[in-house]
Design an enzyme around this catalytic site. Structure first.
Site, short mmCIF file in Angstrom:
data_model
loop_
_atom_site.label_atom_id
_atom_site.label_comp_id
_atom_site.label_asym_id
_atom_site.label_seq_id
_atom_site.Cartn_x
_atom_site.Cartn_y
_atom_site.Cartn_z
N GLU A 10 -1.56 -9.36 3.32
CA GLU A 10 -1.47 -9.98 4.64
C GLU A 10 -2.85 -10.35 5.20
O GLU A 10 -2.97 -11.25 6.03
CB GLU A 10 -0.73 -9.06 5.63
N HIS A 45 -3.61 -5.17 0.39
CA HIS A 45 -3.04 -5.70 1.64
C HIS A 45 -3.10 -7.23 1.61
O HIS A 45 -4.05 -7.83 2.15
CB HIS A 45 -3.81 -5.16 2.84
N CYS A 67 0.84 -1.20 0.00
CA CYS A 67 0.00 0.00 0.00
C CYS A 67 0.88 1.26 0.00
O CYS A 67 1.46 1.63 -1.02
CB CYS A 67 -0.97 -0.03 1.17
#
Length: 548
Positions: free
Chosen positions: A521, A519, A385
């Site tokens: 993750e 993102h 990001c």
């Protein structure tokens, strides 16, 4: 409220103090019930007045977890997803602020037909609606109540679950209370009094805990278990030591050893004959504790003093480490501490660099110095990001002929290589935002598709041409500077389906330099590690092995 007769409800409350790990406890219990073949769902009821945590500081609240359908939620929903493998939804998280918001909107519309709107029944009824929604699709519905028993904010939630249990029947509802047993070294013993008082507080609200999970540094003695059993009105078998463990992924195994799932099944008189299949958890934890290699990852960010700000990131690195049979040693580095002069010194010991998401200008110069060091020194770099945007700004300034490249997030920019995103596509319709609009819920949120460029590093990692990933941002890389980006060696290997929004960038002539606007993750799970993280750790391991 309507639920199928077989739906059972487990409410998890916390006592004594906050941050005891109710989210991990709830997730672990859900994983145990899943391992027995049950279909489960977990929900979070947060007592704060914010509509959601989207505008809250990471230093106060930690990570904002984003679901597939675009809800900004508490970080515990990340644990729910990682432990169960199921995607959370907007309907799995609610706050006191949202409850009051809903009730007040109904009052303004006249839905209450002139009645005086009160906490009981109007607020508690709305909470019960949230709990019951969709429960007929599951065998067990677990609800974690945020905060600590006794907090004034949580009282409507405690009252609501008391009412709910009475309405569905105590044979279909169970209360699990997580408390603390402090160890007093001078006395050489665990103290049960805080737990006794916490349970007494719950009893004052009309709730009798059915199982106690007692967080402790030491295993309880038989005498301590007997004392809690006596004072808390519980069988000794339902007074459980929730001992500290090295990894959160050991908690389901530990709870299973303590027969937590067996006690739950016995309480409901349901599923006792089912065997819990814990093999995948055993294998993961065994690999985690016996990895052959170690890599050092330098995370250069803005909120490194508050590790919960990057909770999903930390977990994704652990998942990728296990996939590579490698321990991941994270060095947390504040972006403010890195300058052009000391970057090489600060980052000399790391095998790879990761710059995560964030907002605001503080620390960003140091984060760009980290990206430049990785670019020039051929160190594996992962920009997420903000980390992607800063890497592009730095590349445009030093390699792309745009010394004034900047982002409009920090103010007017002569070369706005990153700018405010006012319009984008979402599910075949357009989303519009204004730069002077509110901050809450106004970003590009949730899952969006991305098309990968054939032959790119990203394509080889994902092994497919089309992916979906979760977003949380309101600024976007500006493709009008495409020629300058190409001059800087930047390749956009992932774009939105209409080709207008850069999603993934990578560098030519670099072993591993990837930036992503989303993102990743948020989608990594222990048994499904995210491919980008797996590849990143592999690149770090190759550099570590080569240097050795």
């Amino acid at each position: 409220m309507t639920q199928k007769e077989n739906a059972r409800f487990i409410f998890i409350t916390g006592g004594v103090l906050s941050s005891l790990g109710k989210g991990i406890a709830a997730s672990s219990i859900a994983a145990l019930l899943q391992a027995r073949g049950f279909k489960v769902k977990i929900r979070k009821l947060d007592p704060y007045i914010n509509i959601d945590p989207g505008t809250m500081s990471p230093f106060q609240h930690g990570e904002v977890y984003v679901t597939e359908d675009g809800a900004e939620t508490d970080l515990d929903l990340g644990h729910y997803e990682r432990f169960t493998g199921m995607n959370a939804e907007k309907t799995d998280s609610i706050t006191a602020g949202k409850i009051y918001w809903d009730v007040l909107h109904k009052e303004r519309r006249g839905d209450y037909l002139g009645a005086t709107v009160q906490v009981i029944p109007h607020i508690t009824d709305r909470i019960k609606e949230f709990i019951a929604h969709g429960a007929d699709n599951y065998d067990f519905m677990l609800c974690e109540i945020g905060g600590t028993v006794g907090d004034i904010e949580s009282l409507p939630f405690i009252e609501a679950i008391r009412q709910f249990a009475n309405e569905v029947g105590r044979n279909r509802s169970m209360f699990i209370h997580l408390t603390l047993l402090p160890y007093v070294a001078a006395a050489g013993e665990l103290k049960t009094k805080p737990t006794q008082h916490s349970v007494k507080e719950l009893l004052g609200y009309g709730i009798q805990p059915d199982l106690l999970l007692c967080r402790s540094q030491k295993v309880m003695s038989e005498d301590e278990i007997r004392k809690l059993s006596l004072f808390c009105n519980l069988p000794k078998s339902r007074v459980i030591t929730a001992l500290d463990v090295e990894s959160i992924y050991q908690v389901p195994l530990y709870f299973h050893d303590q027969k937590v799932d067996e006690e739950i099944c016995q309480f409901f008189n349901h599923g006792r004959e089912k065997k819990a299949h814990m093999e995948k958890w055993e294998k993961f934890c065994k690999t985690l504790s016996s990895s052959k290699h170690t890599v050092t990852i330098g995370i250069v960010g803005k909120y490194t003093d508050m590790k919960d700000s990057y909770k999903s990131l930390s977990e994704a690195l652990i998942h990728a480490g296990v996939a590579n049979h490698t321990n991941v040693d994270v060095h947390w580095i504040d972006g403010d501490s890195i300058t052009a002069e000391n970057a090489a010194t600060c980052l000399a010991e790391v095998d790879a660099i990761l710059v995560p998401g964030g907002f605001g200008q503080r620390g960003t110069e140091g984060m760009m110095h980290a990206a430049r060091y990785a670019r020039l020194s051929k160190v594996p770099y992962f920009g997420i990001c903000y980390g992607m945007q800063l890497a592009i700004i730095d590349g445009a300034r030093h390699e792309g002929g745009l010394p004034n490249a900047n982002t409009t997030e920090w103010g007017p920019a002569e070369d706005d290589v990153v700018g405010f995103m006012s319009e984008w596509k979402k599910d075949n319709s357009k989303e519009n935002r204004s730069s002077d609009g509110g901050l809450g819920g106004t970003m590009r949120l949730g899952s969006y598709p991305c098309h990968l460029k054939a032959g790119s590093l990203a394509h080889s990692i994902y092994k497919t041409s089309d992916i979906t990933e979760r977003h949380r941002h309101r600024y976007e890389v500006n493709l009008k500077y495409q020629k300058q980006f190409e001059k800087a060696g930047i390749i956009f290997s992932g774009l939105s389906p209409d080709g207008k929004l850069p999603e993934i960038m990578e560098l030519k002539d670099h072993p591993w330099f990837i930036g992503v606007q989303f993102h990743p993750e948020l989608k990594s799970k222990p048994f499904e590690p995210h491919p980008l993280f797996v590849s990143f750790i592999k690149a770090a391991l190759e550099r570590n092995t080569h240097d050795a």
